[in-house]
Write an enzyme that holds these catalytic residues in place. Structure first.
Site, PDB file in Angstrom:
ATOM      1  N   GLU A 283     -11.605  -0.659  10.513  1.00 55.27           N
ATOM      2  CA  GLU A 283     -10.754   0.166  11.370  1.00 55.27           C
ATOM      3  C   GLU A 283     -11.047  -0.013  12.849  1.00 55.27           C
ATOM      4  OE1 GLU A 283      -9.155   4.804  11.674  1.00 55.27           O
ATOM      5  OE2 GLU A 283     -10.753   4.307  10.266  1.00 55.27           O
TER       6      GLU A 283
ATOM      7  N   ALA B 180     -16.677  -1.903   5.691  1.00 55.49           N
ATOM      8  CA  ALA B 180     -16.735  -3.177   6.414  1.00 55.49           C
ATOM      9  C   ALA B 180     -18.166  -3.549   6.772  1.00 55.49           C
ATOM     10  CB  ALA B 180     -15.868  -3.103   7.673  1.00 55.49           C
TER      11      ALA B 180
ATOM     12  N   ARG C 142       3.829   6.598   4.877  1.00 57.47           N
ATOM     13  CA  ARG C 142       3.156   7.835   5.270  1.00 57.47           C
ATOM     14  C   ARG C 142       3.739   8.441   6.544  1.00 57.47           C
ATOM     15  NH1 ARG C 142      -3.206   6.139   4.201  1.00 57.47           N
ATOM     16  NH2 ARG C 142      -3.165   6.525   1.951  1.00 57.47           N
TER      17      ARG C 142
END
Length: 482
Positions: A444, A32, A306
């Site tokens: 994130e 990012a 997940r």
């Protein structure tokens, strides 16, 4: 931990003096941050990246390089006849995968921008494997893989692109405070600690926060999710400690979904790391690979999310579990014989010519493993899995011929779905629902894109798409000199 202060203690009047002024400051040098810096510099802004660690890249550098996109200029779906896909389908999968906690507008921005972001990476020099897996939670084959299954294969081209546009990367430069002088006013800069030298850098245009998550900060993660105790391994590099999120909150930024942290089910059992051999068990699920426990039995739909797979592992019969595959599945993953040999010689991949020999090497009951593989082969042939309802397709290879392989795996703390609240323009939103002027965030460090659970391969497009958006809008801010 640095002191976190707000306006109530009278400390928000700004520093006594500014030591430097930069058009756009970017905190963090992963996907990012590099994307934001490259785009801002490409629009003519002077850009400095502040990275607290000794090397650039953060978690991005050590990631597996999986990028989920419904299309790209490579058109691998069409090349391998892997069916249809669309941004609407990618969006639907992402929302469902996050239990609909996601912000739909952010999801739409990510999935629509994913092909352009991938093409941008390829144009910068990134190499992609000649395969396109379908992975857990996705209903289509859309997971592009970096040629060596390494995040470095994406971060290096991005770093070169940013440096070529004049970006400066300062390592071992830790942000210790964000300056915002009035509650409704703009962010004006940051305080930075480099060694013992503390300096204040003013932003002439904007500040972009791309500092990542907080999986390595045990106190912070347990404050929002007490179940994630120190006993858990973690895939993250040691700089993933989340203090920049706390500094942003101290100047009024809102957060969401902090309690949602993800386990990666296929990590190396002893260290919790994601090496290249921890990626094949996850990427191979759509090509015929199966998971077994210490009893040699399947215990989950391998194409589940997940969080579902990780929970099934911890509730199963002992540690570790194993991904079981053969040479044909490796071939479908475009994994070379040389790479397989390296894994076998290192002990990370276990090889045998027969199922019985493989069972002996991983110490599971031979009959159970044989029956599990035989049943799974039948499910592939019949197109239905009555045991766990896994979608069975013609793209899956039955495990009928050796050599056979097993890769040990176990869940490890991996990703923070929660973080700063942003809008579609990557602007940070405050606790009153208003934009904080001149403050952007991506990756994130942000929440809202993934909901309660991030689908595999969605992390990199999230960083790239919103990083590029943040850098573009940051560079367009009017210059202030006061």
């Amino acid at each position: 931990m640095e002191k976190e202060t707000g306006w109530e203690d009278g400390s928000r009047k700004g520093p006594e003096k500014w030591d430097e002024m930069v058009d756009v400051l970017v905190v963090g040098s992963g996907f990012a941050g590099l994307s934001a810096a490259a785009e801002a510099a490409g629009l003519g802004a002077g850009v400095v990246i502040l990275e607290k660690m000794r090397r650039y890249g953060g978690n991005s550098l050590i990631s597996g390089g999986g990028y989920s996109s419904w299309d790209s200029r490579l058109h691998l779906r069409e090349k391998f006849n892997l069916g249809d896909d669309s941004w609407e389908r990618h969006k639907k999968d992402t929302l469902r995968g996050g239990d609909y906690y996601n912000c739909p507008d952010l999801v739409e921005t990510m999935v629509k921008g994913a092909p352009g972001g991938l093409n941008w990476l390829i144009g910068a020099g990134a190499k992609i494997r000649e395969t396109l897996p379908r992975i857990g939670g996705h209903t289509a084959h859309r997971n592009y893989l970096e040629s060596e299954s390494r995040g470095r294969g994406f971060t290096e081209p991005l770093r070169e692109l940013a440096l070529g546009r004049g970006v400066e990367i300062r390592l071992q430069s830790r942000v210790t405070r964000i300056w915002r002088e009035e509650k409704n006013g703009p962010v004006s800069g940051v305080e930075v600690l480099t060694g013992r030298l503390r300096r204040n850098i003013k932003t002439a245009r904007a500040l972009v926060l791309a500092s990542g998550g907080f999986s390595r900060d045990v106190k912070m993660r347990m404050s929002v999710n007490p179940a994630l105790t120190p006993e858990y391994n973690c895939t993250n590099q040691r700089g993933a400690t989340g203090e920049v999120i706390r500094y942003a909150r101290a100047i009024g930024a809102d957060v969401l979904h902090l309690e949602f942290l993800q386990l990666y089910p296929c990590a190396e059992p002893q260290t919790g790391a994601i090496d290249s051999y921890a990626l094949h068990p996850y990427s191979g699920t759509g090509f015929g690979l199966l998971y077994v426990n210490k009893l040699g039995k399947r215990f989950v739909n391998e194409l589940e999310r997940r969080d579902v797979v990780s929970r099934a592992q911890t509730e199963s019969e002992g540690k570790p579990t194993y991904a079981v595959l053969n040479r044909e599945v490796f071939r479908k993953l475009a994994v070379s014989v040389e790479e397989i040999r390296k894994g076998v010689s290192s002990g990370r991949v276990i090889e045998a010519q027969t199922v019985a020999d493989l069972a002996g090497k991983i110490d599971v009951p031979s009959g159970s493993l044989r029956d599990s593989i035989s049943a799974h082969n039948g499910f592939i042939a019949n197109g239905i899995d009555p045991d766990f309802n896994k979608p069975m397709t013609s793209n899956m290879a039955p495990l009928t011929e050796g050599p056979f392989y097993a890769i040990p795996q176990w869940p490890s703390i991996h990703y923070c779905m929660g973080g700063l609240r942003i809008n579609r323009k990557a602007r940070v939103i405050d606790i009153d629902g208003k934009v904080i002027p001149r403050l952007y965030a991506a990756g994130e460090a942000c929440g809202g894109v993934h909901g309660s659970n991030r689908l595999g391969g969605n992390g990199i497009p999230d960083c790239i798409v919103f990083g590029r958006i943040a850098g573009t809008y940051a560079a367009r801010e009017e210059v202030t000199t006061g």
